[in-house]
Design an enzyme around this catalytic site. Structure first.
Site, PDB file in Angstrom:
ATOM      1  N   HIS A   1       7.528   0.189  -0.401  1.00  0.00           N
ATOM      2  CA  HIS A   1       5.894  -0.396   0.102  1.00  0.00           C
ATOM      3  C   HIS A   1       5.700  -0.246   1.549  1.00  0.00           C
ATOM      4  O   HIS A   1       5.119  -1.257   1.269  1.00  0.00           O
ATOM      5  CB  HIS A   1       6.132  -0.441  -1.926  1.00  0.00           C
TER       6      HIS A   1
ATOM      7  N   ASP B   1       7.735   5.576  -0.007  1.00  0.00           N
ATOM      8  CA  ASP B   1       7.583   4.458  -0.053  1.00  0.00           C
ATOM      9  C   ASP B   1       7.389   3.497  -0.338  1.00  0.00           C
ATOM     10  O   ASP B   1       6.928   2.563  -1.284  1.00  0.00           O
ATOM     11  CB  ASP B   1       6.897   4.737   1.719  1.00  0.00           C
TER      12      ASP B   1
ATOM     13  N   ARG C   1       0.946   6.540  -4.301  1.00  0.00           N
ATOM     14  CA  ARG C   1       1.675   6.298  -4.664  1.00  0.00           C
ATOM     15  C   ARG C   1       2.373   6.795  -5.836  1.00  0.00           C
ATOM     16  O   ARG C   1       2.772   7.816  -5.787  1.00  0.00           O
ATOM     17  CB  ARG C   1       0.105   5.733  -5.996  1.00  0.00           C
TER      18      ARG C   1
ATOM     19  N   GLU D   1       6.606  -1.295  -9.311  1.00  0.00           N
ATOM     20  CA  GLU D   1       7.149  -1.681  -8.520  1.00  0.00           C
ATOM     21  C   GLU D   1       7.157  -3.312  -8.459  1.00  0.00           C
ATOM     22  O   GLU D   1       6.541  -4.121  -9.317  1.00  0.00           O
ATOM     23  CB  GLU D   1       6.252  -1.825  -7.530  1.00  0.00           C
TER      24      GLU D   1
END
Length: 316
Positions: A293, A257, A233, A262
């Protein structure tokens, strides 16, 4: 039974048929906080992925009997308040293990093998100008015999560990919960894990124990030849500190990622690297690999996720 999914766009182009079989399914591609309040008034089962489910939203849904998280992490839901109202919260665990493990090794292999660098060398003609059949301008190492440190040894961490062993790597881990429940590999304090590992990969949830866990000072404990990946995360690695550590050549490279906010915003430290090459022709941007992500989104993982959500829809 009225089922409302407030942010179905987060699931991509997947069939929701297994969920639709459970009742009247209403899909909202995206919802603002105000739209969400209006859309849950007659809702009995609420499905969310990233929508914040707080007291205000729960109170706006007097018929609500179940909240389903379209993911594993439930940090976007006020679980205690929901339970105080007698509303269970069910998540979907284990659906993306193979997908995340695969993308983890995609990043590891690309980092260690300098894939983007060598791809650029061929496409720009630098390989041709080099004049010999093989371009050895950026040496790489084999995974066999190297040490992989895993932060968070849950289902995904353990799957990554097994793949690493198949490559001949030595695996150790740091337990973010403090339980060190996995007996297949040695558990180390975080500082020790960072200092001995050739590659560190994060597979932990974001909570009070992991927020800002990896800082500049802790990155300085790593070998200059080491790499770090965040596949857990955003917020577990301090993003400005990682950018600074790469700029200062504290570590060899990184991949992530996930991000604290986000989607990744323009002006983020990860996007501010100067596009320069050092004396060996190595570009700083090529030391940091970014994906949006996507590690959890294989075709198979999304299909399994829908099935798990459907299985979670039952009222007691």
């Amino acid at each position: 039974m009225k089922i409302v999914f407030l942010d179905s766009d987060t699931m991509g182009d997947v069939s929701f048929a297994p969920i639709a079989e459970k009742g009247e399914l209403i899909l909202y591609p995206r919802s603002t906080p105000q739209q969400a309040i209006e859309r849950v008034k007659d809702c009995e089962v609420l499905i969310v992925n990233k929508i914040i489910v707080n007291k205000e939203l729960v109170d706006a849904a007097p018929k609500l009997r179940l909240i389903c998280e379209a993911a594993t992490g439930v940090n976007n839901i006020d679980i205690e308040y929901a339970r105080s109202k007698g509303i269970p919260v069910r998540n979907a665990a284990g659906y993306s293990t193979e997908s995340v493990a695969q993308v983890t090794f995609m990043h590891i292999l690309n980092l260690v093998g300098h894939a983007s660098y060598f791809d650029r060398r061929v496409k720009t003609g630098e390989y041709y100008e080099n004049g010999i059949f093989s371009d050895m301008s950026w040496p790489f190492f084999e995974l066999k015999g190297k040490k992989l440190g895993i932060i968070g040894m849950g289902n995904i961490g353990q799957r990554v560990a097994r793949i690493a062993v198949a490559f001949g790597m030595e695996v150790a881990y740091y337990s973010t919960s403090g339980t060190s429940h996995c007996k297949d590999y040695p558990s180390l304090p975080l500082e020790d894990l960072l200092s001995v590992s050739d590659i560190v990969t994060i597979h932990a949830p974001l909570n009070d124990a992991t927020r800002n866990l990896v800082t500049y000072d802790r990155l300085k404990l790593m070998k200059p030849s080491a790499y770090i990946l965040n596949m857990g995360r955003g917020g577990i690695i301090n993003e400005q500190d990682l950018a600074d550590a790469l700029s200062d050549n504290i570590i060899a490279g990184a991949a992530t990622d996930v991000y604290a906010r986000e989607p990744l915003e323009p002006g983020h430290p990860y996007l501010k690297f100067k596009d320069y090459t050092d004396k060996d022709g190595r570009c700083l941007k090529e030391k940091l690999l970014l994906t949006p992500h996507i590690a959890w989104t294989s075709d198979e993982a999304l299909k399994t996720l829908v099935e798990k959500i459907a299985e979670n829809i039952y009222l007691q």
